[in-house]
Scaffold this motif. Structure first.
Motif, PDB file in Angstrom:
ATOM      1  N   GLN A 163      41.598 -18.685  85.388  1.00  0.00           N
ATOM      2  CA  GLN A 163      40.146 -18.742  85.504  1.00  0.00           C
ATOM      3  C   GLN A 163      39.692 -18.745  86.959  1.00  0.00           C
ATOM      4  O   GLN A 163      38.556 -19.112  87.247  1.00  0.00           O
ATOM      5  N   TYR A 295      39.223 -19.908  73.524  1.00  0.00           N
ATOM      6  CA  TYR A 295      39.598 -20.554  74.790  1.00  0.00           C
ATOM      7  C   TYR A 295      40.840 -19.916  75.413  1.00  0.00           C
ATOM      8  O   TYR A 295      41.033 -19.989  76.628  1.00  0.00           O
ATOM      9  N   TYR A 456      32.741 -18.155  82.140  1.00  0.00           N
ATOM     10  CA  TYR A 456      32.161 -19.490  82.252  1.00  0.00           C
ATOM     11  C   TYR A 456      31.514 -19.957  80.952  1.00  0.00           C
ATOM     12  O   TYR A 456      31.053 -21.099  80.845  1.00  0.00           O
ATOM     13  N   THR A 459      33.002 -23.256  79.150  1.00  0.00           N
ATOM     14  CA  THR A 459      32.694 -24.508  79.859  1.00  0.00           C
ATOM     15  C   THR A 459      31.231 -24.885  79.689  1.00  0.00           C
ATOM     16  O   THR A 459      30.905 -26.050  79.422  1.00  0.00           O
ATOM     17  N   GLU A 462      30.602 -26.160  76.077  1.00  0.00           N
ATOM     18  CA  GLU A 462      31.115 -27.513  75.835  1.00  0.00           C
ATOM     19  C   GLU A 462      30.278 -28.551  76.576  1.00  0.00           C
ATOM     20  O   GLU A 462      30.040 -29.646  76.059  1.00  0.00           O
ATOM     21  N   GLU A 517      41.067 -25.896  82.345  1.00  0.00           N
ATOM     22  CA  GLU A 517      40.760 -25.909  80.912  1.00  0.00           C
ATOM     23  C   GLU A 517      39.269 -26.200  80.705  1.00  0.00           C
ATOM     24  O   GLU A 517      38.689 -27.047  81.395  1.00  0.00           O
ATOM     25  N   ALA A 518      38.658 -25.512  79.746  1.00  0.00           N
ATOM     26  CA  ALA A 518      37.203 -25.549  79.586  1.00  0.00           C
ATOM     27  C   ALA A 518      36.662 -26.941  79.305  1.00  0.00           C
ATOM     28  O   ALA A 518      35.629 -27.341  79.865  1.00  0.00           O
ATOM     29  N   HIS A 519      37.326 -27.704  78.441  1.00  0.00           N
ATOM     30  CA  HIS A 519      36.830 -29.039  78.117  1.00  0.00           C
ATOM     31  C   HIS A 519      36.931 -29.979  79.311  1.00  0.00           C
ATOM     32  O   HIS A 519      36.037 -30.800  79.547  1.00  0.00           O
ATOM     33  N   ARG A 521      36.934 -29.013  82.493  1.00  0.00           N
ATOM     34  CA  ARG A 521      35.904 -28.560  83.441  1.00  0.00           C
ATOM     35  C   ARG A 521      34.535 -29.102  83.038  1.00  0.00           C
ATOM     36  O   ARG A 521      33.758 -29.556  83.885  1.00  0.00           O
ATOM     37  N   ASN A 522      34.257 -29.041  81.764  1.00  0.00           N
ATOM     38  CA  ASN A 522      32.976 -29.534  81.266  1.00  0.00           C
ATOM     39  C   ASN A 522      32.775 -30.999  81.623  1.00  0.00           C
ATOM     40  O   ASN A 522      31.724 -31.402  82.124  1.00  0.00           O
ATOM     41  N   VAL A 586      29.649 -24.360  87.708  1.00  0.00           N
ATOM     42  CA  VAL A 586      31.058 -24.615  87.381  1.00  0.00           C
ATOM     43  C   VAL A 586      31.909 -24.674  88.645  1.00  0.00           C
ATOM     44  O   VAL A 586      32.711 -25.595  88.833  1.00  0.00           O
ATOM     45  N   ALA A 590      33.035 -28.370  88.758  1.00  0.00           N
ATOM     46  CA  ALA A 590      34.002 -28.484  87.658  1.00  0.00           C
ATOM     47  C   ALA A 590      35.433 -28.154  88.031  1.00  0.00           C
ATOM     48  O   ALA A 590      36.347 -28.470  87.264  1.00  0.00           O
TER      49      ALA A 590
END
Length: 656
Positions: A163, A295, A456, A459, A462, A517-519, A521-522, A586, A590
C-alpha cells in the motif's frame, strides 16, 4: 447466551508460537437444535471447508505447492525431528497454515524462515519423490529452483499487499489477483466497463483474476467451468444438500441463487443472491459463502473467498435488534452534513450469532463482526445485514483474563476499573454499532464511483464505521434504550480505543515497518488525528511514569466532539469520492510509526510473553447415520488439535 465466562472446565487456549495464539470456541446451543438445523449446519460447514485451497491460491501463486511441500516434510521426514532447525521448519508450516500462505495474515510481509536453504534442501532430498508435490514435468531440482527464491529471497514477492504511496501497487503485491498487468492497466480496464449512469452497478472484477495474454488484458473468471472449477464443484455439491434441508423457501432461494452464481460467474446473479440473503432475516441458521472482502487486493476490487456458518443467539440478538430498530434515529442525528445522510434507512437488520464453522479468509484469524453486502447500491436501495459473533468475542475475553496486559499499559487504577467493569459490554456494543449502523449509514452523491478512493477506500470505510460507533456510544439514547447501564460506560471503550490506536496495536508491527493493514490504519488515523486536534485543550495526552509512556484522556466529552468532527469529514470524503483528501488523511495520520515509542511498546509487551494475534481451531462435526445412510444426529467435538486439524483439512479438502 450461555455464560461462557463461568465455564472454567473448557480449555480455550490450544497453543502459542511465533506471534500467534490458537484458541477454541464453544458452540453453545448446538446440541439443542433440531435435526434439520443440525443437518443444515453440517452440509454448509462442508461447503465452507471445500473452499480452503481457493484462498491459498488467491494469496499467492506458489502457496499451495509450498504448503504441500512442507506438509510432506512434516509427515514423512525420518531424520532428527528434535533439531532446532526442524522445530523452526515446523513453526514456518504452522504460520503458513495460519496465514493461508507465506505472507503474514495481517502485516502482509513475507515470513523469514528460521532455517537455511541448505537444511531444507537436505530434508527434501531425503524424501522419496513420490511424497513431494511435483508439478507436471517437474523434477525435485526444478521444483526447488522455482520455490527456494520465493521462500528465502527477501526481495522476491516481499509483500502480499503493498500500500506504499507512489508505487505500482499491482506489480509490487504478491497476491495472485493479477498477472502481467500494471496498476494503470487494471484501473483502465475496469474504468472502461463502468457506465456513468448505471444506478445498479455490479462490483466489477470481484470474482476474477486479471491477466495479460498475447498483449490483451482479460479476466479469468472464478466459476464452474472456469478458474477454481474443482473446488467450486465440491462447494456446490454440499450446497445442493443444504438446499434440500433448508428451513424455508427464502433460505432455499438464497442457496439456489448462490449455486447459480457459482455456475455462471454472473455478477448480476450475485447481486440477486445478496439481496435475497439480506432479506432472509427469519431463518435461525445463516451462512456466508463466497468471494466477499477486498482487503487482500491492493486496489480493493478482487474479493477473497471466505465462509462462516452460524445460527442466531436469540437472547443476545435483542441488543442488536434494538439498535437496528432505531437506525433512522441514529442516521438523522449523525453529525455529518445532511447532503450525505440517507433520507430513509432501509432494510437494516442485525443479530448476534453463534459461529459454527470458520473457513477461508475467516479462518483461523477471523472478524468478530460482519456487515454485508458490500455493494453500495444494494445498501442504498435494500439495506444490509449485520452480525456480531458472540461466541468468538466470549472466547477472546475468556482467554485474555489475567494476562497482565491492562496492568502494564493502562494508565491508572481509574481506567482499569472502567475497563474491568464495562469493557466486555462496550466493546461488543461498538462492534454492533460499527457493523449495523456505521457501514450502513450515509450515501454516495449521485454519479460518484464506489471505487473512487481506490487503495484508500478500505481504510476510509473502516474509519467511517468505527467513528459512527464511537460517536454514539456516549449518547443518552444508548442509556434510554437500555444498551448501556449508565453514562459512564462509554469511557471504557474510548480509553481502550485511544490506547490501542496510539500505542498497543504497534505490537503487531515489525521494527522499521509502517502501518499497512486497513483496520490498523483506520484506528491509528482516528487516534492520532484526535490527539493532534485536541492538543490545545489537552483532550488526550501522553504521560510518562517510571520511564514508561501511557495515554491519558482528560476530557471524554470533548473527545466525543472530535470524533464527530472527523466522522463528518470522513463521510464527506466517502460521499464525494474525494481521493486526494482521503490520501492526505491516511498518509498523514495512519501510516507512519514513531520508532522510539514502537521500541518501548514492543519491549514492554515482550515481557508479558503474549501473542499479539489470535485465531481459532474449529470444532468437528460428525454425522451419525441409521445404517441406511440417513443422518439421525450430528455430534460436535472440541478435541482436535491445531496441526491435526490443518493436516486433516489438507487431506480431505484439497481440491486445486
Amino acid at each position: 447466551m450461555e455464560q461462557l465466562t463461568e465455564d472454567s472446565s473448557f480449555d480455550y487456549i490450544v497453543e502459542q508460537f511465533a506471534d500467534l495464539q490458537l484458541l477454541r470456541y464453544r458452540v453453545p446451543g448446538f446440541e439443542t437444535l433440531s435435526l434439520q438445523r443440525k443437518q443444515l449446519i453440517y452440509y454448509l460447514s462442508q461447503a465452507a471447508l471445500e473452499g480452503r485451497d481457493i484462498l491459498f491460491d488467491q494469496n499467492g501463486k506458489y502457496n499451495l505447492q509450498i504448503r504441500r511441500l512442507f506438509e510432506a516434510v512434516y509427515l514423512h521426514y525420518q531424520g532428527d525431528r528434535t533439531a532446532s532447525a526442524f522445530h523452526e521448519l515446523e513453526v514456518y508450516l504452522k504460520r503458513v497454515w495460519f496465514s493461508n500462505g507465506i505472507h503474514h495474515h495481517y502485516a502482509c510481509d513475507k515470513f523469514v524462515p528460521g532455517f537455511t536453504a541448505d537444511y531444507l534442501s537436505d530434508v527434501i532430498l531425503s524424501l522419496p519423490a513420490a511424497y513431494l508435490p511435483l508439478g507436471e514435468g517437474e523434477t525435485v531440482q526444478t521444483m526447488c529452483d522455482k520455490l527456494f527464491p520465493v521462500i528465502f529471497n527477501p526481495s522476491v514477492m516481499p509483500k502480499r499487499v503493498n500500500q506504499a504511496d507512489g508505487e505500482d501497487l499491482v506489480l509490487t503485491s504478491a497476491a495472485n489477483y493479477y498477472e502481467g498487468v500494471t496498476q494503470k492497466e487494471a484501473e483502465d480496464f475496469y474504468a472502461a466497463l463502468k457506465a456513468p449512469d448505471d444506478e445498479q452497478p455490479v462490483m466489477y472484477g470481484m470474482n476474477s483474476r486479471l491477466v495479460k495474454e498475447n498483449g490483451t488484458v482479460k479476466e479469468q473468471v472464478w466459476k464452474i467451468g472456469g478458474m477454481y472449477d474443482a473446488a467450486l464443484r465440491k462447494i456446490v455439491g454440499w450446497l445442493e444438500k443444504a438446499e434440500d434441508v433448508a428451513e424455508n423457501d427464502a433460505q432455499r432461494q438464497v442457496i439456489r441463487l448462490l449455486i447459480d452464481f457459482y455456475h455462471t460467474g454472473d455478477l448480476k446473479i450475485f447481486d440477486a443472491y445478496s439481496i435475497a440473503w439480506l432479506k432472509d432475516t427469519d431463518s435461525m441458521v445463516d451462512f456466508v459463502n463466497g468471494f466477499i472482502e477486498s482487503y487482500g487486493d491492493p486496489l480493493g476490487m478482487k474479493a477473497s473467498w471466505e465462509s462462516i456458518v452460524n445460527f442466531k443467539d436469540m437472547e443476545a440478538t435483542r441488543r442488536t435488534e434494538t439498535i437496528s430498530n432505531n437506525a433512522q434515529w441514529f442516521e438523522d442525528h449523525s453529525p455529518v452534513d445532511s447532503r450525505f445522510k440517507k433520507e430513509t434507512v432501509k432494510g437494516v437488520s442485525a443479530k448476534v450469532i453463534t459461529a459454527a464453522i470458520l473457513a477461508g479468509d475467516l479462518y483461523p484469524s477471523t472478524a468478530i463482526g460482519i456487515n454485508l453486502p458490500n455493494s453500495n447500491w444494494i445498501r442504498s436501495v435494500h439495506g444490509s445485514k449485520s452480525v456480531t459473533i458472540g461466541n468468538l468475542t466470549a472466547a477472546y475475553n475468556q482467554a485474555a483474563r489475567g494476562n497482565g496486559f491492562r496492568e502494564e499499559f493502562v494508565y491508572s487504577d481509574v481506567e482499569r476499573a472502567l475497563l474491568n467493569k464495562y469493557a466486555d459490554l462496550t466493546d461488543d456494543l461498538h462492534t454492533d454499532l460499527h457493523e449495523c449502523l456505521g457501514h450502513g449509514s450515509g450515501k454516495l452523491l449521485p454519479g460518484v464511483d464506489p471505487d473512487a478512493l481506490k487503495a484508500y477506500g478500505a481504510t476510509i470505510e473502516e474509519a467511517r464505521a468505527d467513528l459512527f460507533g464511537l460517536y454514539y456510544l456516549p449518547d443518552e439514547k444508548m442509556v434510554e434504550l437500555g444498551l448501556t447501564p449508565d453514562s459512564e460506560a462509554y469511557k471504557a471503550e474510548y480509553y481502550a480505543y485511544m490506547m490501542n490506536g496510539l500505542m498497543t496495536q504497534l505490537v503487531r508491527i515489525e521494527p522499521g515497518c509502517t502501518v499497512e493493514e486497513a483496520h490498523m490504519r483506520n484506528r491509528q488515523l482516528i487516534a492520532r488525528w484526535s490527539l493532534e486536534h485536541g492538543l490545545a485543550d489537552r483532550v488526550v495526552e501522553w504521560v510518562k511514569r517510571d520511564g514508561k509512556t501511557y495515554v491519558r484522556i482528560n476530557d471524554y466529552v470533548k473527545l466525543r466532539g472530535l470524533f464527530g468532527q472527523l466522522l463528518a469529514e470522513i463521510q464527506r470524503i466517502k460521499s464525494e469520492g474525494d481521493y486526494e483528501a482521503a490520501r492526505r488523511l491516511v498518509e498523514t495520520y495512519a501510516v507512519k510509526v514513531d520508532a522510539k515509542l514502537h521500541t518501548e511498546v514492543l519491549e514492554r509487551y515482550r515481557a508479558l510473553h503474549l501473542a499479539p494475534y489470535k485465531g481459532f481451531v474449529n470444532p468437528v462435526y460428525t454425522p451419525e447415520t441409521d445404517g441406511k445412510g440417513n443422518i439421525i444426529d450430528v455430534k460436535i467435538s472440541y478435541a482436535e488439535g491445531y496441526a491435526e486439524q490443518m493436516l486433516r483439512y489438507s487431506r480431505d479438502y484439497s481440491n486445486l
